[in-house]
Design a protein around this motif. Structure first.
Motif, PDB file in Angstrom:
ATOM      1  N   ILE A  50       0.656  -1.365   0.096  1.00 62.03           N
ATOM      2  CA  ILE A  50      -0.002  -0.008  -0.071  1.00 62.03           C
ATOM      3  C   ILE A  50       0.958   1.305  -0.034  1.00 62.03           C
ATOM      4  O   ILE A  50       2.193   1.214   0.394  1.00 62.03           O
ATOM      5  CB  ILE A  50      -0.692   0.078   1.422  1.00 62.03           C
ATOM      6  N   ARG A  51       0.365   2.438  -0.335  1.00 64.74           N
ATOM      7  CA  ARG A  51       0.803   3.630  -0.157  1.00 64.74           C
ATOM      8  C   ARG A  51      -0.199   4.503   0.625  1.00 64.74           C
ATOM      9  O   ARG A  51      -1.277   4.478   0.214  1.00 64.74           O
ATOM     10  CB  ARG A  51       1.094   4.428  -1.461  1.00 64.74           C
ATOM     11  N   GLN A  59      -3.890   3.722  -0.989  1.00 67.28           N
ATOM     12  CA  GLN A  59      -3.829   3.132  -2.312  1.00 67.28           C
ATOM     13  C   GLN A  59      -3.278   1.468  -2.206  1.00 67.28           C
ATOM     14  O   GLN A  59      -2.116   1.391  -1.598  1.00 67.28           O
ATOM     15  CB  GLN A  59      -3.133   3.784  -3.283  1.00 67.28           C
ATOM     16  N   ILE A  60      -4.204   0.424  -2.741  1.00 73.00           N
ATOM     17  CA  ILE A  60      -3.467  -0.657  -2.697  1.00 73.00           C
ATOM     18  C   ILE A  60      -2.914  -1.041  -3.918  1.00 73.00           C
ATOM     19  O   ILE A  60      -3.545  -0.739  -4.907  1.00 73.00           O
ATOM     20  CB  ILE A  60      -4.877  -1.859  -2.559  1.00 73.00           C
ATOM     21  N   PHE A  61      -1.892  -1.641  -3.939  1.00 70.63           N
ATOM     22  CA  PHE A  61      -1.048  -1.929  -5.073  1.00 70.63           C
ATOM     23  C   PHE A  61      -1.243  -3.716  -5.272  1.00 70.63           C
ATOM     24  O   PHE A  61      -0.940  -4.358  -4.513  1.00 70.63           O
ATOM     25  CB  PHE A  61       0.276  -1.893  -5.148  1.00 70.63           C
ATOM     26  N   ASP A  62      -1.657  -3.878  -6.419  1.00 70.08           N
ATOM     27  CA  ASP A  62      -1.922  -5.310  -6.711  1.00 70.08           C
ATOM     28  C   ASP A  62      -0.510  -5.970  -7.260  1.00 70.08           C
ATOM     29  O   ASP A  62       0.665  -5.335  -7.316  1.00 70.08           O
ATOM     30  CB  ASP A  62      -3.099  -5.474  -7.796  1.00 70.08           C
ATOM     31  N   ALA A  63      -0.547  -7.335  -7.778  1.00 71.05           N
ATOM     32  CA  ALA A  63       0.671  -7.941  -8.243  1.00 71.05           C
ATOM     33  C   ALA A  63       1.055  -7.421  -9.375  1.00 71.05           C
ATOM     34  O   ALA A  63       2.606  -7.080  -9.718  1.00 71.05           O
ATOM     35  CB  ALA A  63       0.336  -9.415  -8.556  1.00 71.05           C
ATOM     36  N   LYS A  81      13.267  -3.346  -2.356  1.00 72.62           N
ATOM     37  CA  LYS A  81      13.151  -2.245  -0.989  1.00 72.62           C
ATOM     38  C   LYS A  81      13.523  -1.023  -1.371  1.00 72.62           C
ATOM     39  O   LYS A  81      12.899   0.175  -0.910  1.00 72.62           O
ATOM     40  CB  LYS A  81      14.227  -3.005   0.209  1.00 72.62           C
ATOM     41  N   GLN A  82      14.654  -0.530  -2.018  1.00 71.36           N
ATOM     42  CA  GLN A  82      14.965   0.617  -2.212  1.00 71.36           C
ATOM     43  C   GLN A  82      13.753   1.272  -3.265  1.00 71.36           C
ATOM     44  O   GLN A  82      13.461   2.491  -3.091  1.00 71.36           O
ATOM     45  CB  GLN A  82      16.315   0.796  -3.238  1.00 71.36           C
ATOM     46  N   LEU A  83      13.261   0.658  -4.274  1.00 73.91           N
ATOM     47  CA  LEU A  83      12.193   0.948  -5.294  1.00 73.91           C
ATOM     48  C   LEU A  83      10.935   1.478  -4.411  1.00 73.91           C
ATOM     49  O   LEU A  83      10.114   2.445  -4.543  1.00 73.91           O
ATOM     50  CB  LEU A  83      12.097   0.278  -6.295  1.00 73.91           C
ATOM     51  N   LEU A  84      10.483   0.475  -3.654  1.00 74.87           N
ATOM     52  CA  LEU A  84       9.359   0.711  -2.879  1.00 74.87           C
ATOM     53  C   LEU A  84       9.282   1.720  -1.999  1.00 74.87           C
ATOM     54  O   LEU A  84       8.314   2.653  -1.989  1.00 74.87           O
ATOM     55  CB  LEU A  84       9.012  -0.643  -1.885  1.00 74.87           C
TER      56      LEU A  84
END
Length: 140
Positions: A50-51, A59-63, A81-84
């Motif tokens: 999520i964000r 906001q939910i992020f799907d696959a 991890k860095q990109l998230l």
């Protein structure tokens, strides 16, 4: 349920003393049996990406979104991890809150499964009181 199947509980020994000896099992039962692996306040599932936004919206992020990030990772050389973190995306992690803030009170009606945000919101006042006591008396 076999205790060995419950993941190791990371907590320093001083804090662990405040909880009952079978807290791992109790916590596991609340999270996975009663709450069915979801936050009992907002309903988010454990492990969901999520964000969060101000005001509690998320906001939910799907696959597909996460797979897109993995594609970017391959091009940029950055870790997942860095990109998230760059995109402000976190993964929901559940914990169990004591509604009356007494860690030894493990009655089911005193326990609630919550995501990071909901658990912190519940503990907000108690944490501020604890911080103020510590800042006034550093040896406490």
């Amino acid at each position: 349920m076999v205790l060995n199947s419950i993941r190791k509980w990371y907590m320093n020994s001083e804090k662990r003393k405040r909880y009952s000896h079978d807290w791992e099992l109790i916590s596991h039962q609340i999270k996975f049996t009663r709450a069915k692996n979801k936050c009992e306040w907002c309903g988010l599932a454990n492990g969901t990406y999520i964000r969060r936004f101000k005001g509690g919206q998320f906001q939910i992020f799907d696959a597909n979104h996460i797979n897109g990030i993995i594609t970017i990772r391959k091009r940029t050389g950055k870790t997942k991890k860095q990109l998230l973190k760059f995109f402000g995306i976190t993964q929901v992690s559940l914990s169990v809150a004591h509604l009356n803030h007494i860690e030894k009170d493990d009655r089911p009606e005193n326990l609630k499964c919550g995501c990071q945000r909901c658990h912190l919101m519940h503990d907000r006042i108690d944490n501020r009181i604890r911080q103020n006591k510590t800042s006034l008396n550093p040896s406490a």
